[in-house]
Design a protein around this motif. Structure first.
Motif, PDB file in Angstrom:
ATOM      1  N   TYR A  72      68.487   7.992   7.643  1.00  0.00           N
ATOM      2  CA  TYR A  72      67.956   6.842   8.548  1.00  0.00           C
ATOM      3  C   TYR A  72      68.888   5.967   9.362  1.00  0.00           C
ATOM      4  O   TYR A  72      68.826   5.546  10.527  1.00  0.00           O
ATOM      5  N   SER A  73      70.150   5.682   8.830  1.00  0.00           N
ATOM      6  CA  SER A  73      71.152   5.023   9.668  1.00  0.00           C
ATOM      7  C   SER A  73      71.648   5.680  10.706  1.00  0.00           C
ATOM      8  O   SER A  73      71.588   5.345  11.940  1.00  0.00           O
ATOM      9  N   VAL A 103      63.072  13.798  13.623  1.00  0.00           N
ATOM     10  CA  VAL A 103      63.725  12.453  14.179  1.00  0.00           C
ATOM     11  C   VAL A 103      64.785  12.726  15.029  1.00  0.00           C
ATOM     12  O   VAL A 103      64.837  12.295  16.187  1.00  0.00           O
ATOM     13  N   SER A 104      65.703  13.229  14.532  1.00  0.00           N
ATOM     14  CA  SER A 104      67.338  13.523  15.195  1.00  0.00           C
ATOM     15  C   SER A 104      66.925  14.384  16.270  1.00  0.00           C
ATOM     16  O   SER A 104      67.275  14.081  17.561  1.00  0.00           O
ATOM     17  N   SER A 110      64.411  13.681  23.960  1.00  0.00           N
ATOM     18  CA  SER A 110      64.064  12.536  24.677  1.00  0.00           C
ATOM     19  C   SER A 110      65.044  11.755  25.516  1.00  0.00           C
ATOM     20  O   SER A 110      64.752  11.213  26.538  1.00  0.00           O
ATOM     21  N   GLY A 111      66.310  11.701  24.930  1.00  0.00           N
ATOM     22  CA  GLY A 111      67.364  11.057  25.716  1.00  0.00           C
ATOM     23  C   GLY A 111      67.575  12.107  27.016  1.00  0.00           C
ATOM     24  O   GLY A 111      67.924  11.364  28.019  1.00  0.00           O
ATOM     25  N   ASN A 137      57.800  19.719  16.567  1.00  0.00           N
ATOM     26  CA  ASN A 137      56.718  18.787  16.292  1.00  0.00           C
ATOM     27  C   ASN A 137      56.013  18.218  17.309  1.00  0.00           C
ATOM     28  O   ASN A 137      56.586  18.716  18.500  1.00  0.00           O
ATOM     29  N   ARG A 138      54.953  17.510  17.054  1.00  0.00           N
ATOM     30  CA  ARG A 138      54.063  17.098  18.489  1.00  0.00           C
ATOM     31  C   ARG A 138      55.036  16.117  19.328  1.00  0.00           C
ATOM     32  O   ARG A 138      54.655  16.214  20.663  1.00  0.00           O
ATOM     33  N   ILE A 139      55.911  15.377  19.043  1.00  0.00           N
ATOM     34  CA  ILE A 139      56.517  14.608  20.001  1.00  0.00           C
ATOM     35  C   ILE A 139      57.419  15.272  20.978  1.00  0.00           C
ATOM     36  O   ILE A 139      57.580  15.095  22.006  1.00  0.00           O
TER      37      ILE A 139
END
Length: 743
Positions: A72-73, A103-104, A110-111, A137-139
């Motif tokens: 998470y960090s 998430v990573s 996205s960046g 994933n969908r994102i």
């Protein structure tokens, strides 16, 4: 729960309400004082808070102090760099991570996508897939579809669509909406519709996406049907339809739909108001525009910069410049769009001087013009025939690099053409790296206005040979050139080709050019036959053109016919009275002249006074006939007396046919001697340094005597004299005029 964990939760809750670095730092101090070793999840929240408010340096400092980093960090810091577009730091953190999860990968992709880096985004996406399909994933899919849509990359879009189907994401609305949007924006409407149909449970977002997509593609009826089929519509649905109608030229439908939306009591935003105001301006619907303005005030959107700019634009298009000014001046914040709307509005309403002034005012506020703004102010200089100011803006375009934009270059080509520097206009045209139809039309129109008919026709033919499609404005330029040079047969051929080969339906301006073509050449029966075959009656300009030629040739029969129709169209236009009076005066029918004058007096009509102006040292000097108001009048009249003496010696004979008064010849000669353009020319001879052309602008057409006199003056003084009258340019040099005495 321990006391320490309870306190940590308390601080985490407080961190959610920190919206600036000052509050975050205060809370950070309290945390340091309260805990010897804060828990990792509390420090993670602190990193997230600093990142959220943009204090990325503090976020990194806290991150580096976390004793036991967890995933998470790492993801919190990675996401922060991604959102801020800090690509090098993002890449460094990503590669330093001991482990990565969904998430990573989302943050990395996205960046890159947020910075518009297509290649890097695709590379990261493919790396994610090679690392294991479980990462998909969908994102990530949605991000890649949006990127493909924005960049118009259909190949990438189809590839991602394949993954959507292959890995079972086809039923996800979150993925379906960008998929529909991608196909719509790339013009594949059938694919967009198919993707839409394959989503089992559609929400309002998907409907809105397809409606918007069908509208960029012009599928108005399909959009309308889809909108009607929606069981549940939100504000975005209505706004998408209104915007779509406006973008496709269905302005009246957009206004009607806005009214329906109001009846539904739905919330409206800046895009709703902006679209409907554009529609109101498009059809000059002032009453509806004012109603929208009143509603905007009631809903508190008047201070919105987007809405304010749209209001300025609407009032300008409805010719209510004062209201546009009022809205503009009341705007608390203005951006380049606001200033440009007001500047363009001035230009559209004939307020070119105000347009130049507001551009200078904009500069004082430190707002840099874009290509559209600079092009617009140059166009205003062209309308003013202000070569000096226009040349300054040319320099500005060169320094700023905006000269590379075709909008700016086209405006400059037009400027030099309208200011009589046709060589400079052609030189600039030749230097353009990219040309469009407007570029060619600007140069064609410049040559046409200058009376260079053969050059105009050659340029027009070159335009066709280069594969550019002429439009209505191009043909107006070519036909007017033919009319001014007496090229009746050529003009006829071009008019026929416009209809038959280029499929352009003639408008009033084209018919006026043809009437002018026949009547200037003295072919009045051809002109009358042409008018009788027209699908509609000529406008006032057409009849005035015919009447003007009748005055030149002394054709009383056709002249009375043209004057009768002109008076019906514009009973308060003095042109018909003046031109018909000239015909009667030339025939010595002074009783008829007196009757026309009485008719004018009875209707309270006065002839528009002729005036000429010349610019010297950034000051405009305006002259009217027999004007002695100028500070240098004694010098001007003395100069004219000397010129008159020399002109008579050279063979000049006054042309008294334009004098509409039954007076002695000596009085007529005196009246002719001090016409406005002669006074302006004398001023120029006194003050404009030798070697520079004298540039005069006149609000009416040059009379026959002044035209003849100026030829003599150019020969006697060996000066170039450029006169721009209401009809065209006249370049006088060595006793000749560029119009060939045909104007």
């Amino acid at each position: 729960m321990s006391l320490s964990r309870s306190s940590s939760n308390h601080y985490c809750a407080l961190l959610k309400h920190c919206f600036n670095s000052r509050d975050a730092k205060k809370l950070h101090c309290h945390i340091i004082k309260s805990f010897r070793t804060p828990e990792t999840f509390l420090l993670n929240n602190l990193v997230n808070t600093y990142a959220k408010i943009g204090s990325i340096a503090h976020a990194r400092k806290v991150f580096d102090q976390i004793p036991q980093l967890n995933l998470y960090s790492w993801n919190t810091l990675l996401s922060s760099y991604s959102k801020l577009g800090r690509i090098p730091e993002m890449e460094h953190v990503f590669h330093a991570m001991p482990t990565r999860d969904v998430v990573s990968w989302n943050s990395l992709i996205s960046g890159y996508a947020g910075c518009g880096s297509l290649a890097q985004s695709v590379k990261a996406y493919n790396l994610m897939l090679s690392d294991g399909s479980s990462n998909l994933n969908r994102i990530a899919l949605s991000t890649m579809l949006i990127l493909a849509s924005n960049r118009g990359c259909i190949h990438l879009g189809r590839q991602v669509h394949g993954h959507v189907v292959k890995f079972g994401f086809g039923s996800y609305v979150f993925v379906g909406s960008p998929l529909v949007d991608m196909y719509s924006k790339t013009g594949l409407v059938s694919c967009a519709w198919k993707a839409f149909d394959e989503i089992p449970e559609k929400n309002v977002v998907m409907y809105n996406t397809l409606i918007a997509g069908l509208m960029r593609c012009g599928r108005i009826e399909d959009s309308r049907q889809l909108f009607c089929d929606m069981h549940e519509k939100d504000s975005i649905s209505w706004t998408a339809m209104i915007a779509g109608f406006t973008q496709n030229g269905f302005d009246r439908e957009a206004i009607d739909l806005f009214r329906e939306m109001r009846l539904e009591n739905l919330k409206m935003d800046q895009f709703t108001f902006g679209s409907v105001l554009t529609a109101c301006g498009g059809v000059v619907a002032l009453r509806e525009g004012k109603e929208v303005h009143a509603y905007i005030i009631r809903t508190g959107y008047e201070d919105n910069i987007y809405v304010g700019s749209a209001l300025v634009d609407m009032y300008c298009k409805c010719k209510i410049v004062q209201s546009a000014e009022t809205v503009f001046r009341k705007m608390a914040c203005k951006n380049i769009v606001s200033w440009t709307a007001m500047l363009v509005g001035y230009g559209q309403n004939g307020c070119s001087e105000e347009a130049v002034k507001i551009f200078c005012e904009m500069q004082k506020y430190g707002i840099e013009p874009d290509d559209f703004t600079l092009g617009s102010v140059i166009s205003s200089c062209a309308n003013l025939a202000s070569l000096e100011e226009g040349a300054q803006f040319h320099g500005r375009a060169l320094v700023s690099g905006l000269i590379s934009y075709v909008t700016v270059s086209n405006a400059l080509v037009t400027l030099y053409g309208k200011c009589g520097s046709i060589e400079d206009s052609h030189k600039l045209f030749s230097e353009m790296g990219f040309r469009d139809e407007v570029s060619w039309t600007a140069l064609v129109s410049g040559y046409a206005q200058f009376g260079k008919a053969n050059e105009t026709i050659r340029l027009f033919e070159s335009m066709l040979a280069h594969g550019f499609k002429p439009d209505k404005v191009t043909f107006i330029g070519v036909l007017s050139a033919c009319s001014r040079a007496g090229l009746v047969e050529k003009g006829n051929q071009i008019f026929e080709s416009m209809i038959k080969e280029h499929r352009i339906i003639p408008i009033h301006d084209h018919y006026t050019c043809m009437i002018d073509l026949f009547s200037r050449a003295g072919k009045f029966e051809e002109a009358r036959n042409f008018i009788n075959k027209m699908p509609f009656s000529p406008d006032a300009i057409g009849w005035a053109s015919l009447l003007s030629s009748c005055r030149f040739y002394g054709n009383m029969e056709i002249g009375k016919w043209a004057a009768e129709f002109l008076l019906k169209l514009e009973p308060h236009n003095t042109a018909s009275y003046i031109l018909l009076s000239s015909i009667y005066a030339a025939k010595g029918k002074w009783e008829e002249v007196a009757k026309l004058r009485k008719g004018m007096r009875d209707k309270g009509l006065r002839k528009e006074p002729g005036c000429s102006w010349i610019k010297y040292k950034n000051q405009v000097h305006i002259f009217s006939a027999d004007d002695r108001s100028n500070a240098f009048s004694d010098q001007i009249y003395s100069e004219l007396e000397k010129l008159n003496y020399k002109m008579v010696q050279e063979g000049y004979v006054p042309d008294m046919s334009s004098i509409l008064h039954d007076v002695e010849d000596s009085e007529k000669i005196k009246m002719l001697s001090y016409h406005s353009e002669k006074l302006a020319i004398a001023f120029g001879l006194i003050f404009i340094p030798p070697g520079l052309p004298i540039r005069i602008v006149k609000n009416l057409r040059v009379c026959g005597d002044c035209h003849n006199a100026t030829k003599y003056i150019s020969k006697i003084t060996q000066r170039e004299i450029l006169v721009r009258d209401a009809a065209r340019f006249h370049l006088f040099k060595d006793g000749m005029c560029s119009c060939g005495d045909f104007w």
